[in-house]
Design a protein around this motif. Structure first.
Motif, PDB file in Angstrom:
ATOM      1  N   LEU A 280       0.820  -1.216   0.000  1.00 42.40           N
ATOM      2  CA  LEU A 280       0.000   0.000   0.000  1.00 42.40           C
ATOM      3  C   LEU A 280       0.852   1.264   0.000  1.00 42.40           C
ATOM      4  CD1 LEU A 280      -2.860  -1.004   2.479  1.00 42.40           C
ATOM      5  CD2 LEU A 280      -3.070  -0.614   0.026  1.00 42.40           C
ATOM      6  N   ALA A 281       2.063   1.143   0.499  1.00 41.33           N
ATOM      7  CA  ALA A 281       2.958   2.301   0.518  1.00 41.33           C
ATOM      8  C   ALA A 281       3.507   2.629  -0.871  1.00 41.33           C
ATOM      9  CB  ALA A 281       4.114   2.052   1.495  1.00 41.33           C
ATOM     10  N   MET A 282       3.341   1.698  -1.814  1.00 45.62           N
ATOM     11  CA  MET A 282       3.808   1.918  -3.183  1.00 45.62           C
ATOM     12  C   MET A 282       2.694   2.536  -4.031  1.00 45.62           C
ATOM     13  SD  MET A 282       5.657  -1.768  -3.808  1.00 45.62           S
ATOM     14  CE  MET A 282       6.668  -2.551  -2.554  1.00 45.62           C
ATOM     15  N   ASP A 283       3.068   3.243  -5.092  1.00 44.28           N
ATOM     16  CA  ASP A 283       2.102   3.839  -6.005  1.00 44.28           C
ATOM     17  C   ASP A 283       2.066   3.019  -7.291  1.00 44.28           C
ATOM     18  OD1 ASP A 283       0.465   5.341  -7.593  1.00 44.28           O
ATOM     19  OD2 ASP A 283       1.385   7.265  -7.096  1.00 44.28           O
ATOM     20  N   PRO A 284       0.937   2.295  -7.546  1.00 48.16           N
ATOM     21  CA  PRO A 284       0.893   1.406  -8.724  1.00 48.16           C
ATOM     22  C   PRO A 284       0.935   2.139 -10.065  1.00 48.16           C
ATOM     23  CG  PRO A 284      -1.255   1.521  -7.650  1.00 48.16           C
ATOM     24  CD  PRO A 284      -0.285   2.206  -6.740  1.00 48.16           C
ATOM     25  N   ILE A 285       0.792   3.463 -10.035  1.00 53.24           N
ATOM     26  CA  ILE A 285       0.830   4.190 -11.307  1.00 53.24           C
ATOM     27  C   ILE A 285       2.200   4.055 -11.976  1.00 53.24           C
ATOM     28  CG2 ILE A 285       1.610   6.427 -10.387  1.00 53.24           C
ATOM     29  CD1 ILE A 285      -0.409   7.733 -12.306  1.00 53.24           C
ATOM     30  N   TYR A 286       3.226   3.762 -11.157  1.00 54.68           N
ATOM     31  CA  TYR A 286       4.593   3.633 -11.692  1.00 54.68           C
ATOM     32  C   TYR A 286       4.962   2.179 -11.996  1.00 54.68           C
ATOM     33  CZ  TYR A 286       4.917   8.373  -9.852  1.00 54.68           C
ATOM     34  OH  TYR A 286       4.687   9.697  -9.585  1.00 54.68           O
TER      35      TYR A 286
ATOM     36  N   GLN B 138       3.606  -6.229 -13.913  1.00 53.30           N
ATOM     37  CA  GLN B 138       3.537  -6.263 -12.453  1.00 53.30           C
ATOM     38  C   GLN B 138       2.091  -6.126 -11.966  1.00 53.30           C
ATOM     39  OE1 GLN B 138       6.401  -3.027 -11.827  1.00 53.30           O
ATOM     40  NE2 GLN B 138       7.750  -4.465 -10.750  1.00 53.30           N
ATOM     41  N   LYS B 139       1.339  -5.243 -12.613  1.00 56.16           N
ATOM     42  CA  LYS B 139      -0.063  -5.056 -12.226  1.00 56.16           C
ATOM     43  C   LYS B 139      -0.855  -6.347 -12.465  1.00 56.16           C
ATOM     44  CE  LYS B 139      -0.054  -0.137 -13.442  1.00 56.16           C
ATOM     45  NZ  LYS B 139      -0.597   0.878 -14.366  1.00 56.16           N
ATOM     46  N   LYS B 140      -0.652  -6.940 -13.626  1.00 57.99           N
ATOM     47  CA  LYS B 140      -1.380  -8.168 -13.956  1.00 57.99           C
ATOM     48  C   LYS B 140      -1.029  -9.289 -12.982  1.00 57.99           C
ATOM     49  CE  LYS B 140      -1.253  -9.235 -18.382  1.00 57.99           C
ATOM     50  NZ  LYS B 140      -0.683  -9.371 -19.742  1.00 57.99           N
ATOM     51  N   HIS B 141       0.275  -9.409 -12.672  1.00 59.72           N
ATOM     52  CA  HIS B 141       0.706 -10.464 -11.749  1.00 59.72           C
ATOM     53  C   HIS B 141       0.119 -10.233 -10.360  1.00 59.72           C
ATOM     54  CE1 HIS B 141       3.210 -13.518  -9.906  1.00 59.72           C
ATOM     55  NE2 HIS B 141       3.626 -12.620  -9.010  1.00 59.72           N
TER      56      HIS B 141
END
Length: 424
Positions: A33-39, A44-47
């Protein structure tokens, strides 16, 4: 071995393996949660989404496993199950909690379903479908214990390849797949019973929201429900396509469906409706003469304000063009001045003639096809206009409402089109 051994003054046990495992999960989720998935990269998102779905199933498996042996929690709260504690501590509705406990009990009896959940291969929704299907099979006098075992195996396998809704469809015919000769007639009988239950469940609730809207919900048999859905979509889809063709941003599909349902009601042939209250199926609108003359007048939808609803005079005039209404115009002391006229609708042959003359909505710049338009009286019927071709014009629902809206004026141009202008 007691897990409470070594409890500190905070009431926790640092060496408790359950607490240690939960703390590790919380830490890992916190790190993500501390990471920003926009980057993140697409891969990585799919996995992560794939893994989260698997973890969600495993979390559900763990919760159901605990709920299945939560009798001691019920004893502590004095309730028949743990739902009272869940409601108080987890703030879940008691009905939801009991449904979870029921599912937990069902899953605990089905080893393959429980294993599929624990492996993250099937979701809680699919587990609910499978256990409900297996309960139905267990109640089937034709089915054997071997059939039940094989059905569970097949359904768990299907669950790895199908959605919950697709799995539910497969579940209805799973016995026929096991032994077609033995279960074909049973499936037909089950389907007949299901259709009868659907008819018994048919219901409709309608209520006044007291904010200018009417709310409703209901349940229909599948054969009627699909016809209803198709007919509403038939009215909603042309609006969507017209907006797309014009490059206009689309409103939510639910709103288009609501507008489609509105048009379905507006265009019902009054001659096809049954008699209601000893008379033809009509809506009565009562309006005082002075209100009728006002641009911002009001009317009563129904016979009186106690049992009716207040609408604008503009809405009443719109309804007079294409709805089954009888307008009652009253004087200041309540005497009836006008009880309506019989020829208030454009007849089918007149609509055909208008369609031949006018190829689309006659509002300036609008190209809505004639089949989606209303026949509008240029001189409002409620104000004495005649239902004839000289006084008739095709307008789409949007422009038809503008024609009756007090905030707009309209005029007929030499080429026959109607120009709308916002009132100063």
């Amino acid at each position: 071995m007691s897990l409470e051994h070594g409890t500190n003054h905070w009431g926790t046990n640092p060496n408790d393996p359950i607490q240690t495992a939960v703390a590790a999960i919380e830490t890992a989720i916190g790190d993500l949660l501390a990471m920003d998935p926009i980057y993140w990269r697409t891969s990585q998102k799919k996995h992560l989404l794939t893994q989260l779905e698997k973890l969600r199933a495993q979390q559900d498996a763990l919760m159901l496993r605990v709920l299945a042996v939560s009798g001691d929690i019920a004893e502590e709260t004095g309730d028949k199950d743990a739902s009272a504690w869940i409601r108080a501590e987890l703030l879940l509705d008691k009905g939801t909690a009991r449904a979870q406990i029921k599912l937990a009990t069902a899953v605990s009896k089905q080893d393959l379903v429980a294993a599929g959940l624990a492996a993250g291969e099937i979701s809680q929704d699919k587990a609910r479908v499978i256990t409900k299907t297996l309960d139905n099979i267990a109640a089937n006098p034709t089915a054997t214990s071997e059939d039940l075992i094989l059905a569970e195996k097949l359904l768990v396998d299907y669950a790895t390849r199908l959605t919950a809704k697709e799995l539910q469809i497969v579940g209805r015919r799973i016995l026929r797949e096991i032994d077609p000769a033995r279960f074909e007639d049973a499936e037909a009988k089950a389907l007949l019973a299901e259709e009868e239950r659907a008819r018994q469940k048919t219901a409709l609730r309608v209520w006044d929201n007291h904010d200018g809207t009417i709310g409703f919900n209901g349940i229909l048999p599948i054969s009627i429900g699909m016809r209803f859905k198709t007919q509403v979509e038939a009215w909603a889809q042309p609006r969507k396509q017209r907006l797309v063709d014009k490059g206009v941003s689309l409103p939510p599909w639910e709103r288009l469906m609501g507008q489609g349902f509105t048009r379905l009601i507006e265009t019902i042939d009054p001659d096809a409706l049954p008699r209601h209250g000893g008379d033809a199926t009509v809506v009565n609108v009562v309006i005082f003469l002075e209100e009728l003359r006002k641009e911002l007048g009001t009317a009563t939808l129904g016979f009186d304000e106690t049992n009716g609803h207040t609408i604008t005079a503009a809405e009443a005039r719109t309804m007079a063009c294409n709805a089954t209404i009888i307008p009652w115009v009253l004087g200041s002391d309540g005497q009836v001045l006008d009880a309506g006229r019989s020829s208030r609708f454009f007849q089918p042959i007149q609509r055909k003639a208008l369609r031949l003359q006018q190829k689309c909505c006659q509002a300036e710049g609008c190209d809505m096809p004639p089949e989606w338009c209303d026949a509008h009286h240029l001189t409002a019927w409620a104000l004495g206009g005649r239902t004839d071709l000289k006084d008739g014009v095709l307008l789409c629902p949007h422009h038809h409402r503008l024609a009756h809206a007090p905030g707009y004026v309209h005029e007929r141009l030499p080429d026959g089109t109607i120009r709308f202008t916002r009132r100063p």
